[in-house]
Design a protein around this motif. Structure first.
Motif, PDB file in Angstrom:
ATOM      1  N   GLN A   1       0.818  -1.215   0.000  1.00  0.00           N
ATOM      2  CA  GLN A   1       0.000   0.000   0.000  1.00  0.00           C
ATOM      3  C   GLN A   1       0.851   1.264   0.000  1.00  0.00           C
ATOM      4  N   GLU A   2       1.897   1.294   0.789  1.00  0.00           N
ATOM      5  CA  GLU A   2       2.732   2.496   0.873  1.00  0.00           C
ATOM      6  C   GLU A   2       3.379   2.804  -0.472  1.00  0.00           C
TER       7      GLU A   2
ATOM      8  N   VAL B   1       0.568   4.040  -3.062  1.00  0.00           N
ATOM      9  CA  VAL B   1       0.091   5.393  -2.748  1.00  0.00           C
ATOM     10  C   VAL B   1       1.182   6.420  -3.064  1.00  0.00           C
TER      11      VAL B   1
ATOM     12  N   GLU C   1      -2.553  12.051  -1.019  1.00  0.00           N
ATOM     13  CA  GLU C   1      -2.312  10.784  -0.312  1.00  0.00           C
ATOM     14  C   GLU C   1      -3.633  10.134   0.083  1.00  0.00           C
TER      15      GLU C   1
ATOM     16  N   ALA D   1      -4.835   6.428  -1.181  1.00  0.00           N
ATOM     17  CA  ALA D   1      -5.229   5.346  -0.271  1.00  0.00           C
ATOM     18  C   ALA D   1      -6.622   4.831  -0.632  1.00  0.00           C
TER      19      ALA D   1
ATOM     20  N   LYS E   1      -7.589   0.972  -1.813  1.00  0.00           N
ATOM     21  CA  LYS E   1      -8.621   0.158  -1.161  1.00  0.00           C
ATOM     22  C   LYS E   1      -9.676  -0.317  -2.158  1.00  0.00           C
TER      23      LYS E   1
END
Length: 167
Positions: free
Chosen positions: A102-103, A106, A118, A122, A126
Motif C-alpha cells: 500500500q505504501e 500510494v 495521499e 489510499a 482500497k
C-alpha cells in the motif's frame, strides 16, 4: 669559356638592374581619353538602330473586386471565431493485485498523477484491492497513457489500464 662569362655577366647586370631602385617618370596627360567627355563638344553621336521595333499594348478589363472592411485595432475580432473540439477523454484504472504494498502504490500515485493526494491514493488502493479495479480519473489520451506507462514501469510494477470513455 668566353661565352659562359658573357652569359654570367649579362645575368648579373640584369639581376642588379631588377633589384635596384629605378626612377620612373610620370607624365601628366593634358587631353581626355574619350571624345565624349571632352570640353570641345565633339564626339560621335549614338547610332540609330537599323531595325524597327513595334510594341503592342494589351489591356485587360478590370474585374469587380470586393472591398474588404478595414478594422480598427480597437474592434473585437468577431470574425475569427474558431470551433475547437474537446480532446476525447479516456478513463484511467488502477488494477488490483494482492502483491501490492500500500505504501509503495500510494507514494507512486501521488508522485506521478498531478491531482492525486495521499488520501485519494489510499482510497484508490482500497477500491482496487476490494473490487479488482479503481477508477482514477478521465484524461486526454496522451496524458492517461503517460500516467499508466510511468506506473507500469515502477519497481515493483503497478498495473494500470486505459479505456475509452465511450465504452
Amino acid at each position: 669559356m668566353a661565352p659562359l662569362q658573357t652569359l654570367l655577366c649579362t645575368i648579373g647586370i640584369t639581376a642588379a638592374a631588377a633589384f635596384s631602385p629605378a626612377h620612373i617618370q610620370h607624365t601628366q596627360r593634358t587631353h581626355s581619353l574619350s571624345p565624349l567627355c571632352s570640353d570641345k563638344g565633339g564626339g560621335s553621336a549614338i547610332a540609330a538602330p537599323k531595325t524597327k521595333t513595334v510594341t503592342t499594348t494589351v489591356t485587360k478589363q478590370k474585374q469587380k473586386q470586393e472591398q474588404k472592411k478595414k478594422y480598427q485595432p480597437s474592434d473585437p475580432d468577431t470574425f475569427k471565431q474558431e470551433d475547437f473540439e474537446d480532446a476525447p477523454m479516456f478513463r484511467l484504472f488502477l488494477i488490483g493485485d494482492e502483491g501490492y504494498d500500500q505504501e509503495h502504490v500510494v507514494t507512486r500515485l501521488v508522485e506521478i498523477i498531478e491531482d492525486c493526494s495521499e488520501d485519494n491514493g489510499a482510497g484508490y488502493f482500497k477500491s482496487a484491492y476490494q473490487g479488482g479495479e479503481a477508477f482514477i480519473g478521465k484524461y486526454p489520451r496522451e496524458i492517461a497513457e503517460t500516467y499508466a506507462e510511468q506506473l507500469i514501469r515502477s519497481e515493483p510494477i503497478i498495473f494500470m489500464d486505459v479505456r475509452d470513455d465511450k465504452d
